[in-house]
Design a protein around this motif. Structure first.
Motif, PDB file in Angstrom:
ATOM      1  N   ALA A   1      45.175  -7.064  45.377  1.00  0.00           N
ATOM      2  CA  ALA A   1      44.638  -8.270  46.018  1.00  0.00           C
ATOM      3  C   ALA A   1      43.485  -8.850  45.195  1.00  0.00           C
ATOM      4  CB  ALA A   1      44.174  -7.946  47.438  1.00  0.00           C
ATOM      5  N   GLU A   2      42.599  -7.987  44.684  1.00  0.00           N
ATOM      6  CA  GLU A   2      41.483  -8.457  43.862  1.00  0.00           C
ATOM      7  C   GLU A   2      41.990  -9.083  42.564  1.00  0.00           C
ATOM      8  OE1 GLU A   2      38.150  -5.832  43.245  1.00  0.00           O
ATOM      9  OE2 GLU A   2      38.598  -4.721  45.087  1.00  0.00           O
ATOM     10  N   LEU A   3      42.965  -8.441  41.951  1.00  0.00           N
ATOM     11  CA  LEU A   3      43.493  -8.948  40.688  1.00  0.00           C
ATOM     12  C   LEU A   3      44.272 -10.250  40.886  1.00  0.00           C
ATOM     13  CD1 LEU A   3      44.606  -5.524  39.208  1.00  0.00           C
ATOM     14  CD2 LEU A   3      42.763  -6.972  38.332  1.00  0.00           C
ATOM     15  N   ASP A   4      44.963 -10.362  42.020  1.00  0.00           N
ATOM     16  CA  ASP A   4      45.666 -11.612  42.322  1.00  0.00           C
ATOM     17  C   ASP A   4      44.683 -12.776  42.462  1.00  0.00           C
ATOM     18  OD1 ASP A   4      48.120 -10.431  42.233  1.00  0.00           O
ATOM     19  OD2 ASP A   4      48.376 -10.268  44.412  1.00  0.00           O
ATOM     20  N   GLU A   5      43.542 -12.508  43.080  1.00  0.00           N
ATOM     21  CA  GLU A   5      42.529 -13.558  43.229  1.00  0.00           C
ATOM     22  C   GLU A   5      41.988 -13.978  41.868  1.00  0.00           C
ATOM     23  OE1 GLU A   5      39.916 -16.361  44.557  1.00  0.00           O
ATOM     24  OE2 GLU A   5      41.614 -15.417  45.600  1.00  0.00           O
TER      25      GLU A   5
ATOM     26  N   PRO B   1      38.407   3.948  36.926  1.00  0.00           N
ATOM     27  CA  PRO B   1      39.288   4.403  35.838  1.00  0.00           C
ATOM     28  C   PRO B   1      40.489   5.197  36.363  1.00  0.00           C
ATOM     29  CG  PRO B   1      37.300   5.747  35.942  1.00  0.00           C
ATOM     30  CD  PRO B   1      37.093   4.622  36.903  1.00  0.00           C
ATOM     31  N   VAL B   2      41.635   4.935  35.735  1.00  0.00           N
ATOM     32  CA  VAL B   2      42.855   5.694  35.988  1.00  0.00           C
ATOM     33  C   VAL B   2      43.505   5.935  34.628  1.00  0.00           C
ATOM     34  CG1 VAL B   2      43.228   4.712  38.293  1.00  0.00           C
ATOM     35  CG2 VAL B   2      44.234   3.594  36.285  1.00  0.00           C
TER      36      VAL B   2
ATOM     37  N   VAL C   1      45.089  -9.566  32.903  1.00  0.00           N
ATOM     38  CA  VAL C   1      45.240  -9.380  34.356  1.00  0.00           C
ATOM     39  C   VAL C   1      46.589  -8.736  34.671  1.00  0.00           C
ATOM     40  CG1 VAL C   1      45.369 -10.535  36.591  1.00  0.00           C
ATOM     41  CG2 VAL C   1      43.707 -11.310  34.886  1.00  0.00           C
ATOM     42  N   ALA C   2      47.657  -9.212  34.010  1.00  0.00           N
ATOM     43  CA  ALA C   2      48.993  -8.666  34.267  1.00  0.00           C
ATOM     44  C   ALA C   2      49.065  -7.186  33.915  1.00  0.00           C
ATOM     45  CB  ALA C   2      50.034  -9.454  33.472  1.00  0.00           C
ATOM     46  N   ALA C   3      48.441  -6.795  32.811  1.00  0.00           N
ATOM     47  CA  ALA C   3      48.433  -5.383  32.423  1.00  0.00           C
ATOM     48  C   ALA C   3      47.693  -4.546  33.469  1.00  0.00           C
ATOM     49  CB  ALA C   3      47.785  -5.225  31.052  1.00  0.00           C
ATOM     50  N   ALA C   4      46.598  -5.081  33.983  1.00  0.00           N
ATOM     51  CA  ALA C   4      45.848  -4.363  35.020  1.00  0.00           C
ATOM     52  C   ALA C   4      46.661  -4.260  36.302  1.00  0.00           C
ATOM     53  CB  ALA C   4      44.511  -5.073  35.272  1.00  0.00           C
ATOM     54  N   ARG C   5      47.410  -5.335  36.656  1.00  0.00           N
ATOM     55  CA  ARG C   5      48.233  -5.286  37.866  1.00  0.00           C
ATOM     56  C   ARG C   5      49.301  -4.199  37.755  1.00  0.00           C
ATOM     57  NH1 ARG C   5      51.260  -8.397  39.679  1.00  0.00           N
ATOM     58  NH2 ARG C   5      50.728  -8.726  41.863  1.00  0.00           N
ATOM     59  N   ARG C   6      49.897  -4.071  36.580  1.00  0.00           N
ATOM     60  CA  ARG C   6      50.904  -3.014  36.400  1.00  0.00           C
ATOM     61  C   ARG C   6      50.276  -1.634  36.542  1.00  0.00           C
ATOM     62  NH1 ARG C   6      52.553  -6.668  32.310  1.00  0.00           N
ATOM     63  NH2 ARG C   6      51.480  -5.468  30.687  1.00  0.00           N
ATOM     64  N   LEU C   7      49.068  -1.495  36.033  1.00  0.00           N
ATOM     65  CA  LEU C   7      48.401  -0.190  36.056  1.00  0.00           C
ATOM     66  C   LEU C   7      47.982   0.203  37.467  1.00  0.00           C
ATOM     67  CD1 LEU C   7      47.470   1.996  34.018  1.00  0.00           C
ATOM     68  CD2 LEU C   7      45.259   0.847  33.963  1.00  0.00           C
ATOM     69  N   TYR C   8      47.602  -0.781  38.293  1.00  0.00           N
ATOM     70  CA  TYR C   8      47.100  -0.498  39.645  1.00  0.00           C
ATOM     71  C   TYR C   8      48.104  -0.900  40.718  1.00  0.00           C
ATOM     72  CZ  TYR C   8      42.542   0.362  37.541  1.00  0.00           C
ATOM     73  OH  TYR C   8      41.505   0.882  36.794  1.00  0.00           O
ATOM     74  N   ALA C   9      49.405  -0.914  40.356  1.00  0.00           N
ATOM     75  CA  ALA C   9      50.438  -1.326  41.311  1.00  0.00           C
ATOM     76  C   ALA C   9      50.453  -0.455  42.570  1.00  0.00           C
ATOM     77  CB  ALA C   9      51.810  -1.293  40.632  1.00  0.00           C
ATOM     78  N   PHE C  10      49.937   0.739  42.479  1.00  0.00           N
ATOM     79  CA  PHE C  10      49.927   1.673  43.610  1.00  0.00           C
ATOM     80  C   PHE C  10      48.826   1.359  44.626  1.00  0.00           C
ATOM     81  CE2 PHE C  10      46.995   3.215  40.457  1.00  0.00           C
ATOM     82  CZ  PHE C  10      45.885   3.629  41.190  1.00  0.00           C
ATOM     83  N   ASP C  11      47.884   0.463  44.270  1.00  0.00           N
ATOM     84  CA  ASP C  11      46.687   0.228  45.094  1.00  0.00           C
ATOM     85  C   ASP C  11      46.693  -1.211  45.622  1.00  0.00           C
ATOM     86  OD1 ASP C  11      44.157  -0.177  46.128  1.00  0.00           O
ATOM     87  OD2 ASP C  11      43.116   0.883  44.520  1.00  0.00           O
ATOM     88  N   PRO C  12      47.075  -1.434  46.896  1.00  0.00           N
ATOM     89  CA  PRO C  12      47.138  -2.797  47.441  1.00  0.00           C
ATOM     90  C   PRO C  12      45.809  -3.533  47.382  1.00  0.00           C
ATOM     91  CG  PRO C  12      48.241  -1.235  48.902  1.00  0.00           C
ATOM     92  CD  PRO C  12      47.517  -0.423  47.874  1.00  0.00           C
TER      93      PRO C  12
END
Length: 499
Positions: A27-31, A373-374, A12-23
């Motif tokens: 929010a989905e990853l935080d949940e 995908p990004v 999850v943390a790796a995904a949060r870093r990757l999608y830090a530009f997308d609020p």
């Protein structure tokens, strides 16, 4: 050694870093991250009238879940432990709604305040019931309903196109093995499977007393039916085991009062021929005019809370020497199968909750990055794949199902040892090694684990064993290795603490 929850948090943390530009993504990853720290979610699933709410009440130890055809049964409802009773709704537009909950004699009444069930995403019930502590039980609408909208709520909850499934484990209720049940279990398994892991699933042959026509010997014939179902090829791999339960009897046993025992004792003093005629059917039991019988209201309450099977069992128990309410409650609870179901839920789900929760979240992250995908998302997919591939606990639960179905060609002693080693009696090293409660040193535990490892490793290199036994031995070998690592880690922590 990093545990499954730590591994899932890393994904999850790796995904949060990757999608830090997308609020929105954050929010989905935080949940998802919050769910890792939350209680294990166990959903009760099955067709309409399969007995989900009745069984849930038995697991909770109180008559909280509505069991009739009222509107609340059409909404996904989560039951949590809370010191203060409360009922909150979440509407489909995201608006919260605080709902009144009234305690009626023997049950909880929920009211939707004039709103339609279609306006609700879910209900959340907090209640001080001891059976809810540490777990969220979820009552779902029927998978096969008279309206597609009702049954689709369960599909959206368990099998969403995007995001996390709403439960970490499923108790699927069968009244018999219909094609629709097999299809749903297979779909559930296929949609939640990744690598070695899938959602935890056990089946319950529910309303077992009705399947045996309410006779005193009902559970005997039902147990025979369960043995056949455990060996049914359509269920291999899609559910871990099957348990027969008379849910109404279990709930009645857990709510049995001294006044109920007095009524049963009074009925048991009547002549057996009179009682036999009286107990032919619920209609006869309720409508027979007799001033020496309990009032019709009292008899209706017994039928509602125990069913005719429960009443027959209670009378037989009292005539057999049970002479107080507590002893009668214990006997009825034992006969209901509810305690065995609790044990199975504990072994298959609660003691493996870290792995089950981690699987739900990692699977959701995997789907998330595949659908959006990004640059760099392939690395997250690899992390998720590696997590799933290392989920040994799912191999253990599948093996427990094969042991229960007697699909292994092992002696009784060896099968018992295998069941224990892979967590069938409990998840601690002491339980797995069969020495729970004994005072053994760390070295003695380690020596015992190595002894078991060598025994099962020998089977894996024996050219005469069949394929099923080889697979079982490989799983046992890995379990023994895990026990050894756990014991060595425990010893290391002790040396750090005291050294």
């Amino acid at each position: 050694m990093r545990g499954p929850l730590d591994s899932a948090r890393a994904v999850v943390a790796a995904a949060r870093r990757l999608y830090a530009f997308d609020p929105t993504a954050i929010a989905e990853l935080d949940e998802l991250d919050r769910r890792l720290d939350g209680p294990l979610r166990i959903a009760l699933v099955g067709s309409v009238k399969a007995g989900k709410s009745t069984l849930l009440n038995g697991l909770l130890g109180e008559r909280i879940a509505p069991t009739d055809a009222r509107e609340c049964t059409r909404i996904v409802t989560r039951y949590h432990y809370g010191a203060t009773p409360s009922v909150r709704g979440l509407l489909t537009d995201g608006t919260p709604a605080l709902l009144p909950a009234q305690r009626q004699p023997g049950r909880l009444e929920l009211a939707l305040q004039g709103l339609s069930p279609d306006e609700f995403e879910r209900l959340d019930v907090s209640w001080p019931a001891p059976g809810i502590q540490g777990v969220t039980f979820i009552d779902t609408p029927g998978t096969i309903s008279v309206t597609e909208d009702v049954s689709s709520q369960t599909d959206r909850f368990l099998l969403p196109e995007h995001g996390a499934t709403g439960a970490d484990a499923v108790v699927y209720l069968l009244r018999s093995l219909h094609d629709s049940d097999v299809r749903y279990l297979q779909t559930l398994h296929d949609r939640t499977r990744h690598g070695n892991a899938a959602i935890g699933a056990i089946a319950v042959l529910s309303r077992a007393d009705e399947l045996g026509a309410g006779r005193l010997t009902a559970m005997v014939s039902v147990n025979e039916a369960v043995e056949r179902l455990r060996d049914h090829p359509a269920l291999h791999g899609v559910c871990e085991t099957i348990v027969p339960v008379a849910g109404l009897l279990g709930t009645g046993a857990m709510t049995l009062r001294q006044s109920d025992f007095s009524v049963f004792r009074s009925l048991a003093t009547r002549h057996p021929d009179e009682t036999r005629q009286l107990m032919i059917s619920a209609e006869r039991f309720l409508a027979t005019p007799d001033d020496e019988l309990p009032s019709e209201r009292v008899r209706a309450d017994l039928v509602d809370r125990f069913g005719m099977y429960g009443i027959r069992l209670a009378l037989a128990a009292v005539r057999g020497g049970v002479d107080d309410a507590g002893e009668l409650a214990e006997e009825l609870l034992r006969r209901s199968g509810l305690e065995e179901l609790r044990r199975v839920i504990d072994v298959h789900f609660v003691q493996r909750q870290s792995e089950l929760k981690a699987h739900s979240i990692v699977l959701a992250v995997h789907r998330f990055v595949r659908s959006r995908p990004v640059p760099g998302s392939d690395e997250i997919v690899v992390m998720a794949d590696e997590h799933m591939a290392g989920a040994h606990t799912f191999a253990e639960t599948r093996l427990l199902g094969r042991i229960a179905a007697r699909r292994l060609h092992l002696s009784a002693d060896l099968a018992d040892e295998l069941e224990r080693l892979v967590g069938g009696h409990g998840g601690s090293p002491e339980c797995r090694l069969g020495v729970d409660g004994q005072e053994l040193s760390a070295q003695e535990l380690l020596d015992l684990a190595i002894h078991h490892l060598q025994r099962w490793r020998e089977l894996t290199v024996n050219p005469l064993v069949d394929h099923e036994t080889y697979r079982a031995a490989k799983t046992a070998e890995r379990s023994c290795e895990t026990i050894i690592v756990t014991l060595m880690g425990r010893e290391h922590r002790a040396s750090v603490t005291f050294g």
